[in-house]
Scaffold this motif. Structure first.
Motif: not given
Length: 144
Positions: A76-87
Motif C-alpha cells: 500500500y501507499y499512503k496518499v496525503p490529504a490534498g487536492s493535487e493529482d497523484v501519480y
C-alpha cells in the motif's frame, strides 16, 4: 475529488496476472485488507496505466493479487490529504513465497516496509505447510 493515476511497469514477473487496486473507504467498503475497509478501483494488466477518482482526504491505496492472498501478498501507499493529482507506479517483484507481489515505487514509510516483511514471513510459513502436507499425502497414497 482528485485523480489517482497508477502505472504498472512492465515486467516478466507475474506478467499474465492482473493486479487489483483498492482504496481505503470507510463509507462503502467491499472488503478488508490489513483490517482496513476498502473498495475496489479497478484492475491493472502488465504495462498498463489507469486513472481513478479518489477523495481529497488522506487515504491508503492497496495493490493485491487476489482475495485469497490479500492478507500477506499486498502493498500500500499512503496518499496525503490534498487536492493535487497523484501519480503512483510500481511493478511485480520476484518472490515465489509471497506470490510475486506488486510493490509501489519509492516507498520509504517504515510501516509499509514492515508490512512487506510480515507478508514474506507468512508466505514462507504457508509454503512450508504446503510442502509438509504434500509429502504427507504422497506417503499416505504410497502406503495404500
Amino acid at each position: 475529488m482528485r485523480n489517482l493515476t497508477v502505472k504498472r511497469n512492465k515486467t516478466g514477473v507475474a506478467c499474465l496476472a492482473k493486479i487489483k487496486i483498492y482504496v481505503e473507504d470507510r463509507v462503502t467498503p467491499e472488503t478488508d485488507i490489513n483490517d482496513v475497509p476498502c473498495r475496489k478501483l479497478g484492475d491493472l494488466k502488465n504495462g498498463e496505466e489507469k486513472t481513478f477518482v479518489i477523495s481529497n482526504e488522506e487515504v491508503r491505496v492497496f495493490a493485491i493479487a487476489d482475495n485469497l492472498s490479500k492478507s500477506y501478498c499486498n502493498d500500500y501507499y499512503k496518499v496525503p490529504a490534498g487536492s493535487e493529482d497523484v501519480y503512483l507506479s510500481g511493478k511485480n517483484r520476484y518472490n515465489p513465497f509471497k506470490g510475486n507481489p506488486f510493490y509501489f515505487d519509492g516507498v520509504t514509510d517504515e510501516e509499509v516496509l514492515k508490512n512487506r516483511k510480515k507478508g514474506s514471513k507468512i508466505g514462507v510459513l504457508v509454503s512450508i505447510l504446503a510442502i509438509i502436507a504434500g509429502f504427507a499425502i504422497g506417503f499416505a497414497i504410497a502406503w495404500i
